[in-house]
Design a protein around this motif. Sequence first.
Motif, PDB file in Angstrom:
ATOM      1  N   VAL A 182     -55.072  33.122 -43.430  1.00 46.31           N
ATOM      2  CA  VAL A 182     -55.464  34.406 -42.855  1.00 46.31           C
ATOM      3  C   VAL A 182     -54.229  35.148 -42.360  1.00 46.31           C
ATOM      4  O   VAL A 182     -53.323  34.549 -41.781  1.00 46.31           O
ATOM      5  CB  VAL A 182     -56.455  34.190 -41.679  1.00 46.31           C
ATOM      6  CG1 VAL A 182     -56.832  35.507 -41.037  1.00 46.31           C
ATOM      7  CG2 VAL A 182     -57.694  33.448 -42.147  1.00 46.31           C
ATOM      8  N   ARG A 183     -54.205  36.461 -42.601  1.00 44.80           N
ATOM      9  CA  ARG A 183     -53.140  37.318 -42.068  1.00 44.80           C
ATOM     10  C   ARG A 183     -53.805  38.433 -41.274  1.00 44.80           C
ATOM     11  O   ARG A 183     -54.666  39.148 -41.787  1.00 44.80           O
ATOM     12  CB  ARG A 183     -52.293  37.918 -43.180  1.00 44.80           C
ATOM     13  CG  ARG A 183     -51.296  38.956 -42.653  1.00 44.80           C
ATOM     14  CD  ARG A 183     -50.380  39.498 -43.714  1.00 44.80           C
ATOM     15  NE  ARG A 183     -49.409  38.530 -44.176  1.00 44.80           N
ATOM     16  CZ  ARG A 183     -48.309  38.164 -43.492  1.00 44.80           C
ATOM     17  NH1 ARG A 183     -48.068  38.695 -42.318  1.00 44.80           N
ATOM     18  NH2 ARG A 183     -47.478  37.287 -43.990  1.00 44.80           N
ATOM     19  N   ILE A 184     -53.388  38.546 -40.019  1.00 47.33           N
ATOM     20  CA  ILE A 184     -53.865  39.631 -39.171  1.00 47.33           C
ATOM     21  C   ILE A 184     -52.622  40.309 -38.608  1.00 47.33           C
ATOM     22  O   ILE A 184     -51.970  39.780 -37.705  1.00 47.33           O
ATOM     23  CB  ILE A 184     -54.780  39.112 -38.037  1.00 47.33           C
ATOM     24  CG1 ILE A 184     -55.979  38.392 -38.631  1.00 47.33           C
ATOM     25  CG2 ILE A 184     -55.229  40.261 -37.141  1.00 47.33           C
ATOM     26  CD1 ILE A 184     -56.867  37.697 -37.631  1.00 47.33           C
ATOM     27  N   GLY A 185     -52.278  41.434 -39.197  1.00 49.41           N
ATOM     28  CA  GLY A 185     -51.049  42.115 -38.805  1.00 49.41           C
ATOM     29  C   GLY A 185     -49.860  41.219 -39.054  1.00 49.41           C
ATOM     30  O   GLY A 185     -49.718  40.652 -40.139  1.00 49.41           O
ATOM     31  N   PRO A 186     -48.991  41.038 -38.053  1.00 48.46           N
ATOM     32  CA  PRO A 186     -47.789  40.233 -38.237  1.00 48.46           C
ATOM     33  C   PRO A 186     -48.028  38.725 -38.117  1.00 48.46           C
ATOM     34  O   PRO A 186     -47.126  37.938 -38.350  1.00 48.46           O
ATOM     35  CB  PRO A 186     -46.887  40.716 -37.101  1.00 48.46           C
ATOM     36  CG  PRO A 186     -47.842  41.110 -36.025  1.00 48.46           C
ATOM     37  CD  PRO A 186     -49.024  41.699 -36.749  1.00 48.46           C
ATOM     38  N   VAL A 187     -49.244  38.324 -37.776  1.00 50.99           N
ATOM     39  CA  VAL A 187     -49.543  36.909 -37.570  1.00 50.99           C
ATOM     40  C   VAL A 187     -50.293  36.367 -38.781  1.00 50.99           C
ATOM     41  O   VAL A 187     -51.322  36.903 -39.184  1.00 50.99           O
ATOM     42  CB  VAL A 187     -50.392  36.696 -36.288  1.00 50.99           C
ATOM     43  CG1 VAL A 187     -50.705  35.227 -36.090  1.00 50.99           C
ATOM     44  CG2 VAL A 187     -49.669  37.255 -35.069  1.00 50.99           C
ATOM     45  N   ALA A 188     -49.758  35.293 -39.366  1.00 50.18           N
ATOM     46  CA  ALA A 188     -50.397  34.676 -40.530  1.00 50.18           C
ATOM     47  C   ALA A 188     -50.342  33.166 -40.373  1.00 50.18           C
ATOM     48  O   ALA A 188     -49.433  32.618 -39.757  1.00 50.18           O
ATOM     49  CB  ALA A 188     -49.709  35.090 -41.814  1.00 50.18           C
ATOM     50  N   GLY A 189     -51.337  32.504 -40.938  1.00 50.32           N
ATOM     51  CA  GLY A 189     -51.341  31.046 -40.883  1.00 50.32           C
ATOM     52  C   GLY A 189     -52.549  30.460 -41.559  1.00 50.32           C
ATOM     53  O   GLY A 189     -53.482  31.173 -41.946  1.00 50.32           O
ATOM     54  N   ASN A 190     -52.501  29.149 -41.707  1.00 50.74           N
ATOM     55  CA  ASN A 190     -53.626  28.409 -42.275  1.00 50.74           C
ATOM     56  C   ASN A 190     -54.539  27.933 -41.164  1.00 50.74           C
ATOM     57  O   ASN A 190     -54.072  27.521 -40.101  1.00 50.74           O
ATOM     58  CB  ASN A 190     -53.126  27.199 -43.066  1.00 50.74           C
ATOM     59  CG  ASN A 190     -52.434  27.602 -44.341  1.00 50.74           C
ATOM     60  OD1 ASN A 190     -52.751  28.616 -44.939  1.00 50.74           O
ATOM     61  ND2 ASN A 190     -51.472  26.798 -44.763  1.00 50.74           N
ATOM     62  N   PHE A 191     -55.823  27.999 -41.437  1.00 50.50           N
ATOM     63  CA  PHE A 191     -56.824  27.518 -40.505  1.00 50.50           C
ATOM     64  C   PHE A 191     -57.658  26.455 -41.195  1.00 50.50           C
ATOM     65  O   PHE A 191     -58.125  26.663 -42.315  1.00 50.50           O
ATOM     66  CB  PHE A 191     -57.761  28.654 -40.061  1.00 50.50           C
ATOM     67  CG  PHE A 191     -57.131  29.606 -39.087  1.00 50.50           C
ATOM     68  CD1 PHE A 191     -57.364  29.476 -37.731  1.00 50.50           C
ATOM     69  CD2 PHE A 191     -56.304  30.615 -39.530  1.00 50.50           C
ATOM     70  CE1 PHE A 191     -56.774  30.356 -36.838  1.00 50.50           C
ATOM     71  CE2 PHE A 191     -55.712  31.498 -38.651  1.00 50.50           C
ATOM     72  CZ  PHE A 191     -55.949  31.362 -37.290  1.00 50.50           C
ATOM     73  N   GLY A 192     -57.848  25.344 -40.531  1.00 51.61           N
ATOM     74  CA  GLY A 192     -58.779  24.327 -40.999  1.00 51.61           C
ATOM     75  C   GLY A 192     -60.001  24.410 -40.112  1.00 51.61           C
ATOM     76  O   GLY A 192     -59.901  24.712 -38.922  1.00 51.61           O
ATOM     77  N   GLY A 193     -61.167  24.169 -40.694  1.00 54.59           N
ATOM     78  CA  GLY A 193     -62.337  24.279 -39.846  1.00 54.59           C
ATOM     79  C   GLY A 193     -63.605  23.814 -40.502  1.00 54.59           C
ATOM     80  O   GLY A 193     -63.591  23.264 -41.615  1.00 54.59           O
ATOM     81  N   LYS A 194     -64.696  24.050 -39.787  1.00 55.76           N
ATOM     82  CA  LYS A 194     -65.985  23.656 -40.325  1.00 55.76           C
ATOM     83  C   LYS A 194     -67.025  24.734 -40.068  1.00 55.76           C
ATOM     84  O   LYS A 194     -66.914  25.521 -39.129  1.00 55.76           O
ATOM     85  CB  LYS A 194     -66.421  22.300 -39.781  1.00 55.76           C
ATOM     86  CG  LYS A 194     -67.020  22.290 -38.427  1.00 55.76           C
ATOM     87  CD  LYS A 194     -67.444  20.867 -38.061  1.00 55.76           C
ATOM     88  CE  LYS A 194     -68.060  20.869 -36.678  1.00 55.76           C
ATOM     89  NZ  LYS A 194     -68.447  19.559 -36.225  1.00 55.76           N
ATOM     90  N   ILE A 195     -68.007  24.748 -40.947  1.00 55.56           N
ATOM     91  CA  ILE A 195     -69.141  25.659 -40.863  1.00 55.56           C
ATOM     92  C   ILE A 195     -70.396  24.791 -40.813  1.00 55.56           C
ATOM     93  O   ILE A 195     -70.560  23.900 -41.640  1.00 55.56           O
ATOM     94  CB  ILE A 195     -69.213  26.591 -42.089  1.00 55.56           C
ATOM     95  CG1 ILE A 195     -67.949  27.434 -42.207  1.00 55.56           C
ATOM     96  CG2 ILE A 195     -70.457  27.470 -42.027  1.00 55.56           C
ATOM     97  CD1 ILE A 195     -67.834  28.187 -43.521  1.00 55.56           C
ATOM     98  N   THR A 196     -71.245  25.079 -39.845  1.00 55.65           N
ATOM     99  CA  THR A 196     -72.509  24.352 -39.729  1.00 55.65           C
ATOM    100  C   THR A 196     -73.654  25.345 -39.868  1.00 55.65           C
ATOM    101  O   THR A 196     -73.643  26.402 -39.240  1.00 55.65           O
ATOM    102  CB  THR A 196     -72.600  23.627 -38.367  1.00 55.65           C
ATOM    103  OG1 THR A 196     -71.448  22.797 -38.211  1.00 55.65           O
ATOM    104  CG2 THR A 196     -73.860  22.795 -38.273  1.00 55.65           C
ATOM    105  N   ILE A 197     -74.621  24.992 -40.702  1.00 56.50           N
ATOM    106  CA  ILE A 197     -75.808  25.818 -40.924  1.00 56.50           C
ATOM    107  C   ILE A 197     -76.964  25.223 -40.133  1.00 56.50           C
ATOM    108  O   ILE A 197     -77.200  24.010 -40.180  1.00 56.50           O
ATOM    109  CB  ILE A 197     -76.185  25.861 -42.424  1.00 56.50           C
ATOM    110  CG1 ILE A 197     -75.006  26.312 -43.285  1.00 56.50           C
ATOM    111  CG2 ILE A 197     -77.413  26.714 -42.647  1.00 56.50           C
ATOM    112  CD1 ILE A 197     -74.539  27.716 -43.066  1.00 56.50           C
ATOM    113  N   SER A 198     -77.701  26.072 -39.422  1.00 58.76           N
ATOM    114  CA  SER A 198     -78.863  25.605 -38.655  1.00 58.76           C
ATOM    115  C   SER A 198     -79.958  26.672 -38.704  1.00 58.76           C
ATOM    116  O   SER A 198     -79.762  27.755 -39.248  1.00 58.76           O
ATOM    117  CB  SER A 198     -78.458  25.310 -37.208  1.00 58.76           C
ATOM    118  OG  SER A 198     -77.920  26.469 -36.588  1.00 58.76           O
TER     119      SER A 198
END
Length: 144
Positions: A50-66
Amino acid sequence: MKLEGEFTFDGPQERVWEIFRDPDILAKALPGTKRLELVGENEYEGEMQVRIGPVAGNFGGKITISNEVPPQSLTMTVEGKGKVGFLKGSGDVELSDQGEDKTLMKYSGEVQIGGRVASVGQRLFDTVSKSMIKQGLEQLNKSL
């Protein structure tokens, strides 16, 4: 920060529901997604750049459906973190048949961000979030 909106898909409600539950289609549709895997009945894990303006990086995460009511509604909870910050959010998605192979999706939710990624300001984060959502939904629509 609140996120809400709507989008009309060019396909029947049942097919729109199916693509929302297919990690391969979702991974191709979400901008910056490097990986998205189904790891449990209602749980996905992934990585995204993800890049938001001058800040960029990789994000690891999870999505839960309920709270699933196929093919009408679900709740999605997202948690992600990376070197530049974290994101936590939850939102509701509702699908409704509009006839003639059209499906209206309405979504609403809240997102919290922290770390360096939050330093870019809410306005810029809001703009980038809306752009990513729009791109993702348009790509999902093409998948139909």
